[in-house]
Write an enzyme that holds these catalytic residues in place. Structure first.
Site, PDB file in Angstrom:
ATOM      1  N   HIS A 161       0.860  -1.095  -0.003  1.00  0.00           N
ATOM      2  CA  HIS A 161      -0.026  -0.013  -0.215  1.00  0.00           C
ATOM      3  C   HIS A 161       0.622   1.052  -0.065  1.00  0.00           C
ATOM      4  O   HIS A 161       2.198   1.389   0.585  1.00  0.00           O
ATOM      5  CB  HIS A 161      -0.926  -0.079   1.108  1.00  0.00           C
ATOM      6  CG  HIS A 161      -1.947  -0.855   1.184  1.00  0.00           C
ATOM      7  ND1 HIS A 161      -2.964  -1.180   2.083  1.00  0.00           N
ATOM      8  CD2 HIS A 161      -2.188  -1.979   0.173  1.00  0.00           C
ATOM      9  CE1 HIS A 161      -4.016  -2.155   1.907  1.00  0.00           C
ATOM     10  NE2 HIS A 161      -3.424  -2.779   0.618  1.00  0.00           N
TER      11      HIS A 161
ATOM     12  N   GLU B 118       0.755   3.888   1.858  1.00  0.00           N
ATOM     13  CA  GLU B 118       1.016   4.302   3.488  1.00  0.00           C
ATOM     14  C   GLU B 118       2.435   3.470   3.813  1.00  0.00           C
ATOM     15  O   GLU B 118       3.315   3.931   4.328  1.00  0.00           O
ATOM     16  CB  GLU B 118       0.008   3.832   4.324  1.00  0.00           C
ATOM     17  CG  GLU B 118      -1.185   4.894   3.887  1.00  0.00           C
ATOM     18  CD  GLU B 118      -2.365   4.216   3.015  1.00  0.00           C
ATOM     19  OE1 GLU B 118      -3.393   4.483   3.221  1.00  0.00           O
ATOM     20  OE2 GLU B 118      -1.676   3.206   2.289  1.00  0.00           O
TER      21      GLU B 118
ATOM     22  N   CYS C  56      -6.192   1.469   5.466  1.00  0.00           N
ATOM     23  CA  CYS C  56      -6.756   0.201   5.909  1.00  0.00           C
ATOM     24  C   CYS C  56      -6.206  -0.181   7.261  1.00  0.00           C
ATOM     25  O   CYS C  56      -5.282   0.444   7.656  1.00  0.00           O
ATOM     26  CB  CYS C  56      -6.388  -1.173   5.008  1.00  0.00           C
ATOM     27  SG  CYS C  56      -4.839  -1.489   4.872  1.00  0.00           S
TER      28      CYS C  56
ATOM     29  N   CYS D 258      -2.309  -0.891   7.530  1.00  0.00           N
ATOM     30  CA  CYS D 258      -1.691   0.475   7.283  1.00  0.00           C
ATOM     31  C   CYS D 258      -1.702   1.480   8.752  1.00  0.00           C
ATOM     32  O   CYS D 258      -0.890   2.020   9.277  1.00  0.00           O
ATOM     33  CB  CYS D 258      -1.940   1.159   6.197  1.00  0.00           C
ATOM     34  SG  CYS D 258      -1.554   0.489   4.659  1.00  0.00           S
TER      35      CYS D 258
END
Length: 158
Positions: A79, A81, A107, A110
């Site tokens: 991801h 992040e 999410c 993260c």
């Protein structure tokens, strides 16, 4: 007098720019870590260095019909992040006390990484359906702040 964007808009534009580099076939996300009003790291969602991109080998999650927000481990990519945090670590840049700007709300995976990286606030544009991440953020003292960009009401996510 010159019209300049406020700091939040300015940094979210960096996240939107990072998003343009994303190679995920499902959702393109960008993230920027900021400390003392300086960008210290950026990230976008995609596979690790040297690994063929999903547009070449296909999306494993699509092949397995995995719904969005579930079974994150069944993805070849990272991801945005996660990549922003990893880039900071890779270059020896401290994230404690920083803020993050993301094009989507993070999410649960993260959020856990963001909390442990010492990041205190996350500004985001579009929602991501993961109620567990909101609870984890609240429990961990991570402030999640939804933004709307001045140039569009949906944050650029049509």
């Amino acid at each position: 007098m010159i019209k300049r964007p406020d700091w939040n808009t300015y940094f979210m534009e960096f996240a939107r720019l990072a998003q343009t580099r994303a190679v995920c076939l499902r959702r393109k996300v960008g993230a920027v870590i900021v400390k003392d009003r300086m960008v210290i790291s950026t990230g976008y969602n995609g596979v690790p260095r040297g690994v063929p991109h999903c547009d070449v080998v296909g999306c494993l999650r699509d092949k397995l019909k995995v719904p969005s927000g579930q079974r994150h481990e069944l993805c070849r990519g990272l991801h945005a992040e996660q990549n922003a945090i990893i880039q900071a670590a890779y270059h020896g840049v401290q994230t404690r006390g920083a803020e993050m700007y993301c094009t989507y709300r993070p999410c649960i995976i993260c959020v856990k990484m963001i909390i442990n990286a010492g990041i205190k606030k996350v500004y985001f544009l579009a929602d991501y359906d993961d109620p567990m991440s909101e609870q984890m953020a609240a429990d961990g003292g991570l402030e999640l702040i939804r933004m709307t960009m001045p140039d569009d009401e949906d944050g650029g996510h049509k």
